[in-house]
Design an enzyme around this catalytic site. Sequence first.
Site, short mmCIF file in Angstrom:
data_model
loop_
_atom_site.label_atom_id
_atom_site.label_comp_id
_atom_site.label_asym_id
_atom_site.label_seq_id
_atom_site.Cartn_x
_atom_site.Cartn_y
_atom_site.Cartn_z
CE LYS A 1 -0.41 0.05 5.34
NZ LYS A 1 -1.59 -0.09 6.02
NE ARG B 1 -6.44 1.54 11.52
CZ ARG B 1 -4.99 1.22 10.92
NH1 ARG B 1 -4.25 2.09 11.18
NH2 ARG B 1 -4.79 0.09 10.79
CE1 TYR C 1 11.92 32.55 -0.45
CE2 TYR C 1 12.34 30.09 -0.35
CZ TYR C 1 12.12 31.12 -0.99
OH TYR C 1 11.61 31.03 -2.37
CG MET D 1 8.15 23.81 -3.58
SD MET D 1 7.11 24.66 -4.70
CE MET D 1 5.71 25.41 -3.33
#
Length: 814
Positions: A483, A581, A709, A758
């Site tokens: 998964k 859950r 930054y 980023m």
Amino acid sequence: MTLTLPNIIPILNAKTNGKPENFEIDSVSIDSRSLQNGAGTLFFAIAGPNYDAHSYISNLIENGVRNFVVTHIPENLEGKAYFIIVENTLDALQQFAAWYRGLFHFPVIGITGSNGKTIVKEWLNFLLGPDYNIIRSPKSYNSQVGVPLSVVSINENHNLGIFEAGISTVNEMVKLEPIIRPTIGLLTNIGSAHDEGFSNLGEKIKEKLKLFTHSDILICHKNKTVEAFLSQKVTTFTWSCKDESADVFIGKKPMVDKTVLKIRHNGQVFEIKIPFQDDASIENAIQCLMVLLHFGYSHETIEQRMELLYPVEMRLKVKNGINNTTLIDDSYSSDFQSLKIALDFLESQKQYKKKTLILSDIFQSGLDTDELYSKVSQLVISNKIQRVIGIGETISAYKNKFANCITFKDTEGFIDAFDTLSFGNETILIKGARTFEFERIVLLLEEKTHETVLEINLNAISHNLNFFKSKLKPATKMMVMVKAFGYGNGGFEIAKLLEHHHVDYLGVAFADEGISLKSAGIKLPIMVLNPETTSFQSIIQHELEPEIYSIKGLKSFLQIAKQRKLEQFPIHIKIDTGMHRLGFEENNMDELIAILKENKSVKVKSILSHMATSDDVSFKDFALSQITRFEKLSAKLMTGLQIHPIRHMLNTSGITNFPDAQYDMVRLGIGLYGISNDAEEQKQLENVGTLKSVISQIRTIPEGDSVGYGRRFIADKPTKIATIPIGYADGISRGWGNEKGFVTIKNKKAPILGSVCMDMLMVDISNISCKEGDRVVIFGESPTVNEIAKALGTIPYEILTGISQRVKRVFYRE
């Protein structure tokens, strides 16, 4: 297997000095630089021509190593460690390995020959891996030191060994034979490598055959020269493409990019396809085929597995080059026999009609110089090489034997003239002895791709899978979780490998993951753990198997199943035993039984639960209460429905910490990808994913200037920084910046400076000799995913699954 010093000392016929702090030994080492050296290490201080490990014992003691095998105690160290004193530490290592080998009694394949040993070993590991827990030589550990280090890695879980043995002169194999002690011998191609160590070919063959003195059988090419030196006591299993008296006769037929082998054995004939056409790969594949026949594999299995063989990039590597060129990188050795093989490989791999050979002086040929270069010239002509670039004083002297040839006396001369040479739209074979450092030429010619990639080691996945398999009872099945895009590593490629290894189930989180795998051709049963009711139609259409965890969900699925007139469609019932859950609770049991009792549309394939604290032994009582509750509720469901489905509740950490709760199946998750929360177990796992990037730009900033930054880093001295094209959009946490985290460049730590951007991050390389374009490791061996997770106060799952899918995944086998 736990070893103790009192067991070892008599074997080495040694004297001792000092008192051991710990009698138990858990590892053997000869590498003083290894960070794995510790209190349980037995360190053999081996002296080589250019180093003496005795010089590093003081540092090892500081790092916690306490037990040493030495020829002498270094000055001022007496009393600071436990010393086992022998006459020769290499001999002692070999004696110890031979004794250790004798503790195990499973089949061992011993491989020797001039060419193909490593490739055959790796292919056999791939072909036999689904059925055996294999211990094999790592990489090319086939030397007087490498072989014992390989063998002492055997443990009780292994049931098949594959070891290489390489020799360069006489009286070496007699030392390796008792260490490997092969029950099955495999003799690969006999060529001219290391010819200088033997007076003639017969002496070389005779020495190699000593590996098989006690073997039950020897697998080899039918060859009169070899047979002349074979003892009559040795039973052989031979093959040939020319001599029909061989045990196995093989015909070859090229087909597009494959070769069809027609095999005649024991009165039966069958065909297989292998994805190669060069003679070397075909011969190596045949050696593997012979082993499969000896092991009694069916023709169908042999056909299926042999077609999946792959190139092993250990010596011959295919790379993209500059200006639309393809590089064949064979900068490992330079002997006449391997040149023939490399040229054959070049022909099978060429993408361009024009072919160039960059060749160093040739060693280990067994021929006089005139004859050697005449033969090389003939090879060049027969292989239609348009251009030869010779490097070395000897080949320069024979320049006139080659048409269109330019030569340089050394590699430096070639590099100086590189800008005056023209390369483009051609295939280039780079073939040189290591002393010529042809990797520098490869670096010049290789295409520079400034890309970030996550490299996935499929061999490591196989290793980790087999490690956890070794913990299971024989009848216990295994589901492997793929998964979340294979925990960030990639889905289909890993699923395909798991299918090859015959796991019982795959697990995905959502239907679209399972649909993607089924659409790509995966045939294993796939369970969907968190199916939404809106996906039930697609789940049925693609023959996925849903986990059902609520009455509402069950009724919805049964309604669709009834509409589609399904019968016995497999479903999996989830029970909540304390995770809270998803899942049916105890007060749902009667209603659940009532709904399912007379229903023919579905079949309960398994009953499962999920443990909340299997990774934390401080919550052992809670974990045991979950197991008790699962036993009670699953038994009630089975009795009420009169069924005997698969039961499972253990995840990766549960497999290790609660072995008595294996039930019928376990679910392997992050452990497959080389991650464990147990420090000792982590040592047994191999790293699967290595996130790499490159240096885009290097600059030096003065004292007082800032980086990134928000000016979160201000230099207090002139600082050399590198910019790396990876950032938080790729999955690198901003919390890993501001000198909390680091990357690795040239095996050195480079702290991350300022905020992670980023698409980029900046690192301090003031103390690292590197240049633009050099590789950067973001995570892998160092830093590890565990290290990053711990520093960020999170779990490895988040680090792995957070890597953006815009990062290219590259899958490889070592």
